[in-house]
Design a protein around this motif. Sequence first.
Motif, mmCIF file in Angstrom:
data_model
loop_
_atom_site.group_PDB
_atom_site.id
_atom_site.type_symbol
_atom_site.label_atom_id
_atom_site.label_comp_id
_atom_site.label_asym_id
_atom_site.label_seq_id
_atom_site.Cartn_x
_atom_site.Cartn_y
_atom_site.Cartn_z
ATOM 1 N N PHE A 263 66.494 15.689 37.927
ATOM 2 C CA PHE A 263 66.587 15.832 37.219
ATOM 3 C C PHE A 263 68.154 16.029 36.064
ATOM 4 N N ILE A 264 68.539 16.634 37.197
ATOM 5 C CA ILE A 264 69.643 17.017 36.846
ATOM 6 C C ILE A 264 71.117 16.184 36.677
ATOM 7 N N THR A 265 70.706 15.237 37.675
ATOM 8 C CA THR A 265 71.605 13.747 37.438
ATOM 9 C C THR A 265 71.340 12.817 36.486
ATOM 10 N N ALA A 266 70.035 12.628 36.552
ATOM 11 C CA ALA A 266 69.381 11.890 35.261
ATOM 12 C C ALA A 266 69.571 12.409 34.442
ATOM 13 N N SER A 267 69.375 13.781 33.294
ATOM 14 C CA SER A 267 69.974 14.220 32.434
ATOM 15 C C SER A 267 71.374 14.249 32.255
ATOM 16 N N ILE A 268 72.519 14.183 32.990
ATOM 17 C CA ILE A 268 73.520 14.052 33.012
ATOM 18 C C ILE A 268 74.060 12.450 31.960
ATOM 19 N N ALA A 269 73.591 12.592 33.787
ATOM 20 C CA ALA A 269 73.980 10.192 32.674
ATOM 21 C C ALA A 269 73.184 9.579 31.409
ATOM 22 N N GLY A 270 71.593 10.671 31.329
ATOM 23 C CA GLY A 270 71.252 10.149 29.701
ATOM 24 C C GLY A 270 71.728 10.510 29.375
ATOM 25 N N LEU A 271 72.393 11.375 28.475
ATOM 26 C CA LEU A 271 72.695 12.992 27.338
ATOM 27 C C LEU A 271 74.177 11.640 27.326
ATOM 28 N N LEU A 272 74.820 11.488 28.252
ATOM 29 C CA LEU A 272 76.132 10.697 28.528
ATOM 30 C C LEU A 272 75.910 9.107 27.312
ATOM 31 N N VAL A 273 75.103 8.228 28.171
ATOM 32 C CA VAL A 273 74.194 7.662 27.047
ATOM 33 C C VAL A 273 74.334 7.401 25.990
ATOM 34 N N ILE A 274 73.398 8.485 25.435
ATOM 35 C CA ILE A 274 73.074 8.315 24.458
ATOM 36 C C ILE A 274 73.843 8.996 23.469
ATOM 37 N N ALA A 275 75.169 9.818 23.881
ATOM 38 C CA ALA A 275 76.192 10.465 23.007
ATOM 39 C C ALA A 275 76.867 8.779 22.619
ATOM 40 N N GLY A 276 77.473 8.117 24.080
ATOM 41 C CA GLY A 276 78.048 6.847 23.301
ATOM 42 C C GLY A 276 76.834 5.820 22.362
ATOM 43 N N TYR A 277 75.543 5.855 23.002
ATOM 44 C CA TYR A 277 75.220 5.132 21.621
ATOM 45 C C TYR A 277 75.044 5.488 19.697
ATOM 46 N N GLN A 278 75.333 7.016 19.772
ATOM 47 C CA GLN A 278 75.065 7.591 18.919
ATOM 48 C C GLN A 278 77.093 7.188 18.457
ATOM 49 N N GLY A 279 78.077 7.667 18.940
ATOM 50 C CA GLY A 279 79.246 7.098 18.618
ATOM 51 C C GLY A 279 79.662 6.033 18.026
ATOM 52 N N ALA A 280 78.374 5.246 18.494
ATOM 53 C CA ALA A 280 78.419 3.557 18.230
ATOM 54 C C ALA A 280 78.213 3.438 16.595
ATOM 55 N N PHE B 96 64.883 2.190 26.971
ATOM 56 C CA PHE B 96 64.454 1.386 28.063
ATOM 57 C C PHE B 96 65.387 1.846 29.616
ATOM 58 N N CYS B 97 66.747 1.446 29.279
ATOM 59 C CA CYS B 97 67.013 2.172 30.212
ATOM 60 C C CYS B 97 67.528 3.670 30.441
ATOM 61 N N VAL B 98 67.341 5.084 29.487
ATOM 62 C CA VAL B 98 67.427 6.178 29.645
ATOM 63 C C VAL B 98 65.851 6.379 30.299
ATOM 64 N N PHE B 99 64.333 5.729 29.784
ATOM 65 C CA PHE B 99 63.942 5.965 30.397
ATOM 66 C C PHE B 99 62.969 5.914 31.543
ATOM 67 N N PHE B 100 63.724 4.535 31.661
ATOM 68 C CA PHE B 100 63.966 3.894 33.275
ATOM 69 C C PHE B 100 64.695 4.738 34.449
ATOM 70 N N GLY B 101 65.562 5.684 33.658
ATOM 71 C CA GLY B 101 66.286 6.472 34.176
ATOM 72 C C GLY B 101 65.316 7.552 34.782
ATOM 73 N N TYR B 102 64.972 8.078 33.411
ATOM 74 C CA TYR B 102 64.632 9.054 33.966
ATOM 75 C C TYR B 102 62.839 9.142 34.493
ATOM 76 N N THR B 103 62.275 8.524 34.610
ATOM 77 C CA THR B 103 60.957 8.684 34.700
ATOM 78 C C THR B 103 61.142 7.176 36.398
ATOM 79 N N PHE B 104 61.382 6.077 36.991
ATOM 80 C CA PHE B 104 61.529 4.859 37.282
ATOM 81 C C PHE B 104 61.641 4.943 38.872
ATOM 82 N N ILE B 105 63.434 5.392 39.051
ATOM 83 C CA ILE B 105 64.252 5.501 40.043
ATOM 84 C C ILE B 105 64.690 6.716 40.900
ATOM 85 N N HIS B 106 63.457 7.577 40.521
ATOM 86 C CA HIS B 106 63.271 9.231 41.348
ATOM 87 C C HIS B 106 64.861 9.707 40.898
ATOM 88 N N ALA B 107 65.282 10.156 40.137
ATOM 89 C CA ALA B 107 66.488 10.243 40.068
ATOM 90 C C ALA B 107 66.242 11.793 39.778
#
Length: 780
Positions: free
Chosen positions: A153-170, A140-151
Amino acid sequence: MEKVDVAIPYSMLRVSLHPLTLAFTGSHQSLEPLFKKAYFSNSIDHVRRCKLYAILFFSVFGVLDAYVFPEQKLQLWFIRYVLVCPVFLVGLIFSYTDAYRRLWQPLNAFYIMVTGFAYVAMVVITPAPEAYYYGVGIIFCVFFGYTFIHARFITASIAGLLVIAGYQGAMMWLMEATGVIQLLFGAHFMGINLLGMLICYSIETHHRKSFFLNYLLEKEKEKTDTINRNLEKRVEERTTALQRINRDLNKEVLERKQAEGRVRASHEQLASILDSIDADIHVSDMETHTILLANHHMKQTYGDEVVGKICHEVIQGLDRPCHPCKNHLMLDENGRPGESYSWEEKNPINGRWYIIYSRAIVWEDGRIVQLTVATDITAMKEMEARLQRAQKMEAIGTLAGGVAHDLNNILSGLVGYPELLLMDIPAGSETRLIVETIKNSGEKAAAIVQDMLTLARRGVAATDVIGLNRVVQEYLDSPELTKLKSIHPQVTIHSDLAPAVFNIVGSPVHLGKTIMNLVTNAAEAMPDGGEITVSTQNCYVDRPIHGFETVLEGEYVLLRVADTGIGISARDMERIFEPFYTKKKMGRSGTGLGMAVVWGTVKDHSGFIDARSIEGQGTVFDLYFPITRQIEKMAAEELPIDRYRGAGESVLVVDDIKEQRDLAEFMLKRLDYQVDTVASGAEAVQFIRRTPVDILVLDMIMEPEMDGLDTYRQILAISPGQKAIIASGFSESERVREAQRLGAGPYIKKPYRMEQIGMALKEQLASSPPDETPESSGNN
């Protein structure tokens, strides 16, 4: 009306974007700051609402935390209400500052990571396997960032990849599963993230292309607005009726947003402007010479069906292209449109003069065509011809007048001395015949000089009230006409004189000569015989007549001389009144002054001339003389010499020409006057200081110092009331009239006869002295 699809596929837009950052590059790099500014302005209100939505949804889900994980709810609420929600609230407040414009995209990435890592923390805090459902929050968080808040591509991608990477690590740390299951689990999450990245990439690309399209449309709109402003400026210069039409067209242009509507309105406006211009405008193919477009004036001139026809056939009446064709003059060395070209020519079809402006242009289908604008300058040409004719006659007339002045002084002796000699020669003497021949020759020469003075507009001094019928009849009964009939026996002369024509004011001598010149020319124009008709009638011109010259409105006596002769060509008609211009053989007849005298006489009588002729059919001259309602006076009879003989009075003759002084002295002594002569105004003043005289004979034109008027003023200062008469080779002038206002008597014109000067002296000597002194006259 068919619906026009104005949608433009984005695939057709050629815009340079960086493949990774999507920033404008290359020739479009300058658009990047404009895009960022516009993207921020269009997104700020939506972003603020997103922060409120994030706070709302993140807070509401705290209820589930308490229900599902009551033992960990305080930790979860701490993350929700102490860490995440305040971040969004502070960001909302910060969005109202100027600094937010520069930082809003990095802050968007920060919000994604804050929310994403908050969910990662929740996964870590809560027990498995229920904790894994917080992974849905990650999605929900990642798609909210990619599609809804007008972020972006470059900033949303960096943030999304970091979040997914953190989640995968956990997940790798917490999940007790085989490597395959963890790989599948991680691949699905990474795939979901890549899908969000693709969606964000597409959204930003769409925004950027939309911005680029809007930018292009805005540029086109600016061009259209510029065109409209220029068109409006041109429209304002047209007539009121055309302004109304143009306003309607401008309104239509403004109302139409589609490109086809603007083009159509522009075409209609251009057509209206072309049709409103009083010139023949057309466009023709430079290779086939076919007329492609013609304005209304062109169609009025050459017919409504000119479009599609060959230009040289329609305009010139030729079956082949004009020679030489001027098309090549409008092209440069590369065969492209070059400079414009202009020339004047007379149209062989309608006989009118045009000034033609032509240039090559590129037609709507890409071919090079010729645009031609032909303005009718016939009226201007006619005015120029009349002006040139008037200037030429004035210049030649001035020259003739100067020559005539000198000839008058010379002829005074040829006319005056024979008259004196005849007084002493007995009748029947052979010597008398010789002297009479000299006198007659002098008088004929004087008549020619009078023609030259008439030509110079200085010859008509008489302002008698005369009946034009009487002048015509005197000529019809004259020996001159009898002689003319004997020379041209095959010519018949008729008269048609209206019985009650008004009188006119002028000189019967010059009018008689005018009639004689017109009739003589008419007779000589009929070598095989024909008829001449001389007629008069009263005429009222209620509107100007535009003929050979413009006859103004007024009441006139019309004198018409018409013949059935060979006629006059149009080329000769333009020069017929020029001095010394004649088609007669040298030595046969005429001096070339006859028609010039006619012109000068009519002008001196404030009249007008209308001449028209058809070769092979004849010529008509109409002379318009302003009428007078005064009554004609009867002519005076010749006086005997005793009526104007003197009684020994003293006369001082002032003249700078010795022959004139000698002649005047000889005449006046014969009339029993005591005569002295001086050669200048200065000598006359000195003479009067020494010796008073009864009367002066004062030449008006003397060189180089004082003329007659200046001399008379100085003499009046010495001898107030001094009597004088004025003599001159020219007609009465303003300086003559000024001298008469000072006290001078009659004016006589050289060469004068003994009776003229004798009567002038008798009249002035018999008058009472003038009352005014020179000083008082000068002050009036």
